[in-house]
Structure formats: structure tokens, C-alpha cells
Design a protein around this motif. Structure first.
Motif, short mmCIF file in Angstrom:
data_model
loop_
_atom_site.label_atom_id
_atom_site.label_comp_id
_atom_site.label_asym_id
_atom_site.label_seq_id
_atom_site.Cartn_x
_atom_site.Cartn_y
_atom_site.Cartn_z
N GLY A 1 -7.91 -0.51 -9.26
CA GLY A 1 -6.90 0.39 -9.80
C GLY A 1 -5.78 0.65 -8.82
O GLY A 1 -4.64 0.29 -9.04
N TYR A 2 -6.14 1.23 -7.74
CA TYR A 2 -5.17 1.78 -6.81
C TYR A 2 -5.84 1.68 -5.45
O TYR A 2 -6.93 2.20 -5.27
CB TYR A 2 -4.99 3.24 -7.19
N THR A 3 -5.20 1.05 -4.49
CA THR A 3 -5.85 0.85 -3.19
C THR A 3 -5.03 1.51 -2.10
O THR A 3 -3.81 1.30 -2.02
CB THR A 3 -6.00 -0.65 -2.90
N PHE A 4 -5.70 2.28 -1.24
CA PHE A 4 -5.03 2.98 -0.15
C PHE A 4 -5.19 2.25 1.16
O PHE A 4 -6.22 1.62 1.42
CB PHE A 4 -5.61 4.39 0.00
N GLY A 5 -4.20 2.36 2.00
CA GLY A 5 -4.33 1.96 3.39
C GLY A 5 -5.13 3.01 4.15
O GLY A 5 -5.49 4.05 3.59
#
Lengths: 112, 117
Positions: B105-109
Motif C-alpha cells: 500500500g504505502y511504504t515509509f523510509g
């Protein structure tokens, strides 16, 4: 104004307990609801929910969405110390380019 | 293989300085974001870019300027740093709208902890 509210803000349990984390939302154009787990660094993805009443499950974690009552819950059964983290709920808004509105998080601490 | 990488991880600087944070993603996502997480762990969006075009520009001081040279990179430059800028800054990427089939979905650093002294 769009908002996402999580409760409780913090929770302390013992290993083996079951916990339920709550997330309610008021947004103009709901598209999806996401749950994340944040330990020391980056939030890591748990679930994405778009339809009411369909439970998503991953091991001891499960989540469900109620679009009529505008809330979601995240359940963790048989908690372990490794479940200690901040759990974040976020709502994606339609036609806002993937923008997420986050709740303030629930800090879960699991004691041995 | 790091999916979303930010540099530096830590940044300590004096008030009034100018600094930059870099972000790169190798997931083939078309949208990248900057989020700010304050001391209470509250994550708030600052900017998003879709295919190098600015899509979201929340109420952020003009001292913050994002730049996206291509869809895999989004940098954040901050001028005249103030004490209140101290926070953790997260870069993220996704397909927009966020798609269930992609799994993540949505990937963070991993974040950049900025401390202004």
C-alpha cells in the motif's frame, strides 16, 4: 476538518493477554483505512481495509472496518513482548493523491 | 534491498542553517510524500509528488521546499531552520490511489531525526 481518533492512547498488558485497539474517523471522502505498527523507526504496514465487515487476519492480528459507524478495530491475541509498539491508524481520502490522515497512535506495552 | 531510503538518518544543526534530506525509492511507485512526526508521535503530511508533479502542499512554512528530479526521488530542503522544526521526517511512497493488490500500500523510509539547537 478530516480527523482520525485512536483509543486508548496507551495500554499496558501482560504476555498472553488479548488487546483491542480502536480507531474512529470523520472524513469527507473515505477511500481506505490502514493500520501500521511503529517500533523504533519506520511504520510498517499491517492491514488495508476498504469494505465493511470483512475481517483481515495475519497470524495473531486481525482487523475489521465498520463504514456505517465509521470505525475500525485492531485485535491482537496472545500478545508477546515483541508486539510492544505504537499502532497507527490512517485513513486515505479519495482524490487526494494518496494522502493519509493519521490518528495519534496507541502505544502498546506488553510486559513479560 | 532497501525499498525507501532516506539520508541522513540523523541531523543535528544550529538555528538559521539550511539543510537537505534526500529520499529515493526503488519500488516503481508513482507518488512520493514527506511526513513530519512530532514528539507526540503524530504523523502529518507535508507534501506529495506524483510523477514529479506537486500534488499536495499542506500548510507548511515557505522555508520548506520539496524537489523531485524524477519519480524515484524526492528531496526536502529547509531554509533558516528553527527550533520548532525539530522532528522526525519520514519519506514515503505509494501508488496513488493506494492499491490493495500491491500488498504494502504505502511504504515509509526509516526517517530522519532532525534536531535544531
Amino acid at each position: 476538518e478530516d480527523k482520525v481518533v485512536q483509543s486508548p492512547l496507551s495500554l499496558v498488558v501482560h504476555e498472553g493477554d488479548t488487546v483491542t485497539l480502536n480507531c474512529s474517523y470523520e472524513v469527507t471522502n473515505f477511500r481506505s483505512l490502514l493500520w501500521y505498527k511503529q517500533e523504533k523507526k519506520a511504520p510498517t504496514f499491517l492491514f488495508m481495509l476498504t469494505s465493511s465487515g470483512i475481517e483481515k487476519k495475519s497470524g495473531r492480528l486481525s482487523s475489521i472496518l465498520d463504514k456505517k459507524e465509521l470505525f475500525s478495530i485492531l485485535n491482537i491475541t496472545a500478545t508477546q513482548t515483541g508486539d510492544s509498539a505504537v499502532y497507527l491508524c490512517a485513513v486515505e481520502i479519495y482524490n487526494q493523491g494518496g494522502k493519509l490522515i493519521f490518528g495519534q497512535g496507541t502505544e502498546l506495552s506488553v510486559k513479560p | 534491498d532497501t525499498a525507501v531510503s532516506q539520508t541522513p538518518k540523523y541531523l543535528v544543526t544550529q538555528m538559521g542553517n539550511d539543510k537537505s534530506i534526500k529520499c529515493e525509492q526503488n519500488l516503481g511507485h508513482d507518488t512520493m510524500y514527506w511526513y513530519k512526526q512530532d514528539s507526540k508521535k503524530f504523523l502529518k503530511i507535508m507534501f506529495s509528488y506524483n510523477n514529479k508533479e506537486l500534488i499536495i502542499n499542506e500548510t507548511v512554512p515557505n522555508r520548506f521546499s520539496p524537489k523531485s528530479p524524477d519519480k524515484a526521488h524526492l528531496n526536502l530542503h529547509i531554509n533558516s531552520l528553527e527550533l520548532g522544526d525539530s522532528a522526525v521526517y519520514f519519506c514515503a511512497s505509494s501508488l496513488a490511489p493506494v492499491r490493495v493488490g500491491q500488498g504494502y500500500g504505502y511504504t515509509f523510509g526509516s526517517g530522519t531525526r532532525l534536531t535544531v539547537v
